[in-house]
Design an enzyme around this catalytic site. Structure first.
Site, PDB file in Angstrom:
ATOM      1  N   SER A  92      70.414  71.317  38.322  1.00  0.00           N
ATOM      2  CA  SER A  92      70.141  71.664  39.943  1.00  0.00           C
ATOM      3  C   SER A  92      71.519  71.997  40.675  1.00  0.00           C
ATOM      4  CB  SER A  92      69.940  70.132  40.693  1.00  0.00           C
ATOM      5  OG  SER A  92      68.680  69.732  40.316  1.00  0.00           O
ATOM      6  N   VAL A 135      60.943  64.200  50.782  1.00  0.00           N
ATOM      7  CA  VAL A 135      61.173  64.948  52.755  1.00  0.00           C
ATOM      8  C   VAL A 135      60.381  64.908  53.684  1.00  0.00           C
ATOM      9  CG1 VAL A 135      62.718  65.977  52.241  1.00  0.00           C
ATOM     10  CG2 VAL A 135      60.519  67.233  51.757  1.00  0.00           C
ATOM     11  N   TYR A 186      55.419  84.431  43.182  1.00  0.00           N
ATOM     12  CA  TYR A 186      55.930  83.929  43.855  1.00  0.00           C
ATOM     13  C   TYR A 186      54.934  83.121  45.116  1.00  0.00           C
ATOM     14  CZ  TYR A 186      60.296  81.232  45.402  1.00  0.00           C
ATOM     15  OH  TYR A 186      61.476  80.494  46.784  1.00  0.00           O
ATOM     16  N   LYS A 246      59.501  80.970  52.108  1.00  0.00           N
ATOM     17  CA  LYS A 246      60.922  80.883  52.603  1.00  0.00           C
ATOM     18  C   LYS A 246      60.858  81.761  53.592  1.00  0.00           C
ATOM     19  CE  LYS A 246      63.078  78.648  49.060  1.00  0.00           C
ATOM     20  NZ  LYS A 246      63.549  77.523  48.938  1.00  0.00           N
TER      21      LYS A 246
HETATM   22  P1  NAD Z   1      66.130  71.848  40.839  1.00  0.00           P
HETATM   23  O1  NAD Z   1      64.090  71.552  40.667  1.00  0.00           O
HETATM   24  O2  NAD Z   1      66.809  71.491  40.290  1.00  0.00           O
HETATM   25  O3  NAD Z   1      66.002  71.188  42.996  1.00  0.00           O
HETATM   26  C1  NAD Z   1      64.283  71.138  43.652  1.00  0.00           C
HETATM   27  C2  NAD Z   1      64.121  69.229  44.514  1.00  0.00           C
HETATM   28  O4  NAD Z   1      63.895  69.795  45.176  1.00  0.00           O
HETATM   29  C3  NAD Z   1      64.612  69.007  43.380  1.00  0.00           C
HETATM   30  O5  NAD Z   1      65.817  67.825  43.451  1.00  0.00           O
HETATM   31  C4  NAD Z   1      63.637  67.220  43.649  1.00  0.00           C
HETATM   32  O6  NAD Z   1      63.952  66.636  43.516  1.00  0.00           O
HETATM   33  C5  NAD Z   1      63.547  68.057  44.678  1.00  0.00           C
HETATM   34  N1  NAD Z   1      62.436  67.787  46.606  1.00  0.00           N
HETATM   35  C6  NAD Z   1      60.668  68.805  46.063  1.00  0.00           C
HETATM   36  N2  NAD Z   1      60.274  68.006  46.565  1.00  0.00           N
HETATM   37  C7  NAD Z   1      60.388  67.265  47.197  1.00  0.00           C
HETATM   38  C8  NAD Z   1      60.503  66.625  48.482  1.00  0.00           C
HETATM   39  N3  NAD Z   1      58.686  66.041  48.658  1.00  0.00           N
HETATM   40  N4  NAD Z   1      61.396  65.587  48.799  1.00  0.00           N
HETATM   41  C9  NAD Z   1      62.650  65.609  48.228  1.00  0.00           C
HETATM   42  N5  NAD Z   1      63.091  66.395  47.064  1.00  0.00           N
HETATM   43  C10 NAD Z   1      62.075  67.057  47.215  1.00  0.00           C
HETATM   44  O7  NAD Z   1      65.517  73.425  41.219  1.00  0.00           O
HETATM   45  P2  NAD Z   1      66.163  74.660  42.165  1.00  0.00           P
HETATM   46  O8  NAD Z   1      66.675  75.718  41.838  1.00  0.00           O
HETATM   47  O9  NAD Z   1      67.752  73.731  42.046  1.00  0.00           O
HETATM   48  O10 NAD Z   1      65.954  74.390  43.648  1.00  0.00           O
HETATM   49  C11 NAD Z   1      66.849  74.564  44.816  1.00  0.00           C
HETATM   50  C12 NAD Z   1      66.475  74.955  45.695  1.00  0.00           C
HETATM   51  O11 NAD Z   1      67.097  76.535  45.266  1.00  0.00           O
HETATM   52  C13 NAD Z   1      65.707  75.251  46.052  1.00  0.00           C
HETATM   53  O12 NAD Z   1      65.116  75.407  47.315  1.00  0.00           O
HETATM   54  C14 NAD Z   1      64.707  76.712  45.466  1.00  0.00           C
HETATM   55  O13 NAD Z   1      63.526  77.144  46.193  1.00  0.00           O
HETATM   56  C15 NAD Z   1      66.619  77.462  45.509  1.00  0.00           C
HETATM   57  N6  NAD Z   1      66.332  78.310  45.091  1.00  0.00           N
HETATM   58  C16 NAD Z   1      65.896  78.501  43.896  1.00  0.00           C
HETATM   59  C17 NAD Z   1      66.062  79.370  42.756  1.00  0.00           C
HETATM   60  C18 NAD Z   1      65.994  79.920  41.250  1.00  0.00           C
HETATM   61  O14 NAD Z   1      65.694  81.180  40.783  1.00  0.00           O
HETATM   62  N7  NAD Z   1      66.123  78.307  40.680  1.00  0.00           N
HETATM   63  C19 NAD Z   1      66.464  81.189  42.961  1.00  0.00           C
HETATM   64  C20 NAD Z   1      66.743  80.702  45.117  1.00  0.00           C
HETATM   65  C21 NAD Z   1      66.590  80.030  45.110  1.00  0.00           C
HETATM   66  O1  0WE Z   2      61.914  78.482  44.927  1.00  0.00           O
HETATM   67  C1  0WE Z   2      61.690  78.921  43.478  1.00  0.00           C
HETATM   68  C2  0WE Z   2      60.838  77.378  42.675  1.00  0.00           C
HETATM   69  C3  0WE Z   2      60.677  76.918  43.627  1.00  0.00           C
HETATM   70  C4  0WE Z   2      59.371  75.706  43.003  1.00  0.00           C
HETATM   71  C5  0WE Z   2      58.727  75.430  41.584  1.00  0.00           C
HETATM   72  C6  0WE Z   2      57.756  74.457  41.016  1.00  0.00           C
HETATM   73  C7  0WE Z   2      57.472  74.609  39.920  1.00  0.00           C
HETATM   74  C8  0WE Z   2      57.023  73.494  39.483  1.00  0.00           C
HETATM   75  C9  0WE Z   2      58.197  75.280  44.155  1.00  0.00           C
HETATM   76  N1  0WE Z   2      57.099  74.649  43.858  1.00  0.00           N
HETATM   77  C10 0WE Z   2      57.429  74.481  42.561  1.00  0.00           C
HETATM   78  N2  0WE Z   2      56.358  73.543  41.964  1.00  0.00           N
HETATM   79  C11 0WE Z   2      55.645  73.247  40.544  1.00  0.00           C
HETATM   80  O2  0WE Z   2      55.116  72.607  40.234  1.00  0.00           O
HETATM   81  N3  0WE Z   2      62.573  79.840  42.752  1.00  0.00           N
HETATM   82  C12 0WE Z   2      63.294  80.735  43.674  1.00  0.00           C
HETATM   83  C13 0WE Z   2      62.578  79.841  41.954  1.00  0.00           C
HETATM   84  C14 0WE Z   2      60.818  80.697  41.338  1.00  0.00           C
HETATM   85  O3  0WE Z   2      59.965  80.252  40.832  1.00  0.00           O
HETATM   86  C15 0WE Z   2      58.713  81.843  40.840  1.00  0.00           C
HETATM   87  C16 0WE Z   2      59.874  82.164  40.346  1.00  0.00           C
HETATM   88  C17 0WE Z   2      61.236  82.247  41.053  1.00  0.00           C
HETATM   89  C18 0WE Z   2      62.288  82.773  40.866  1.00  0.00           C
HETATM   90  C19 0WE Z   2      57.767  81.658  40.694  1.00  0.00           C
HETATM   91  C20 0WE Z   2      57.529  82.617  40.645  1.00  0.00           C
HETATM   92  C21 0WE Z   2      57.990  83.879  40.615  1.00  0.00           C
HETATM   93  C22 0WE Z   2      59.584  83.819  40.759  1.00  0.00           C
END
Ligand code: NAD
Ligand code: 0WE
Length: 256
Positions: free
Chosen positions: A19, A66, A156, A163
């Site tokens: 995470s 949340v 997305y 976002k």
């Molecule tokens: P992650 O799955 O490790 O973290 C997502 C978190 O959201 C999890 O801990 C999950 O428990 C929490 N969550 C979802 N629904 C929830 C709810 N109802 N109540 C409380 N918590 C809830 O994945 P990550 O990639 O570390 O994502 C963290 C943040 O970073 C997100 O906002 C995501 O959009 C953002 N982000 C991710 C990427 C990527 O490529 N992975 C890129 C840019 C931004």
């Molecule tokens: O913010 C994100 C992903 C957030 C996310 C991911 C999931 C997967 C499982 C939100 N909701 C869900 N619901 C689920 O059921 N990112 C920035 C990572 C991400 O997600 C994408 C991306 C990228 C980058 C989805 C489509 C295209 C690009």
């Protein structure tokens, strides 16, 4: 002296060791902060317990979905009771129903739109409102965003719209809370290999695309998000608020 000595932080969004929240929490901890964590539900409690094992007794672990005002209120009640104040808050939470990230944006149903915005954007407003009274000596609130907020990233979809709402909320919160010396910023991260990214079809080719097209010709390391998290939390960023900082190997500047 470490950058965050004497500071207390609250971290939303650790699911596992991959995470983004965990990368930033580790960096905050290494910089001297005392931390509390929330986890989404019982399913994730054990993970967070294990990860934070070495952080000492002062580490609060609290359940928080949340979507629940009651659970959010209880979190800040506990943080206030235990620490009496708060300096840092990380919001690293997002969710949209899987189907909404697969088809076309135009097909997004009302309920998916509502859920995505509730969890991924409104929750920042809710936690900022509860955090503010505890941030009596000013504070730093950080949320995680992604490039899909401002440009169309295929699939997305509704997350991009959520976002955009998160980034706009950051600006309105920064204006409301600025007089209390509470800063609110977003880190817009390049694609990271986390739970939330797994199962996104074409994710591996997105990583390759960044390697080919981002100015730095590489992807982002979690430690680099940690370092930016420490900077934004520190006094070095005391005049930065309402901003989106890109930690994306420079990808966002490109037109082609
Ligand atoms: P992650 O799955 O490790 O973290 C997502 C978190 O959201 C999890 O801990 C999950 O428990 C929490 N969550 C979802 N629904 C929830 C709810 N109802 N109540 C409380 N918590 C809830 O994945 P990550 O990639 O570390 O994502 C963290 C943040 O970073 C997100 O906002 C995501 O959009 C953002 N982000 C991710 C990427 C990527 O490529 N992975 C890129 C840019 C931004
Ligand atoms: O913010 C994100 C992903 C957030 C996310 C991911 C999931 C997967 C499982 C939100 N909701 C869900 N619901 C689920 O059921 N990112 C920035 C990572 C991400 O997600 C994408 C991306 C990228 C980058 C989805 C489509 C295209 C690009």
């Amino acid at each position: 002296m470490s950058a965050l000595n004497g500071k207390t932080g609250l971290v939303f969004g650790v699911a596992n060791k991959r995470s983004i929240a965990w990368a930033i929490a580790q960096a905050w901890h290494a910089a001297g902060a005392r931390l509390a964590f929330t986890y989404q539900g019982d399913r994730l409690k054990g993970n967070v317990e294990q990860l934070t094992e070495t952080f000492g007794e002062d580490t609060l672990l609290l359940p928080c979905d949340v979507t629940s005002d009651e659970e959010i209120r209880a979190v800040f009640q506990s943080v206030g009771d235990r620490y009496g104040k708060l300096d840092l808050l990380l919001h690293s939470v997002a969710f949209a129903p899987k189907a909404a990230l697969e088809g076309k944006f135009v097909d997004t149903d009302r309920e998916s739109f509502r859920v995505a915005h509730d969890i991924s954007a409104y929750s920042l407003v809710a936690v900022a409102r509860e955090a503010a009274p505890l941030m009596s000596d000013g504070g730093s609130i950080i949320a995680m965003s992604y490039y899909g907020a401002e440009k169309v990233v295929p699939h997305y979809n509704v997350m991009g719209v959520a976002k955009a709402a998160l980034e706009a909320s950051t600006r309105y919160l920064a204006n409301d809370l600025g007089p209390q010396r509470i800063r609110v910023n977003c880190i817009s991260a390049g694609p990271m290999n986390t739970l939330a990214a797994r199962g996104i079809s074409g994710f591996t080719s997105m990583l390759k695309h960044y390697e080919a097209h981002a100015p730095l010709k590489r992807n982002v390391d979690p430690e680099e998000l940690g370092a930016t998290g420490v900077f934004l939390a520190s006094d070095g960023a005391a005049a930065i608020t309402g901003q989106v900082l890109y930690v994306d190997s420079g990808y966002q500047i490109m037109g082609m």
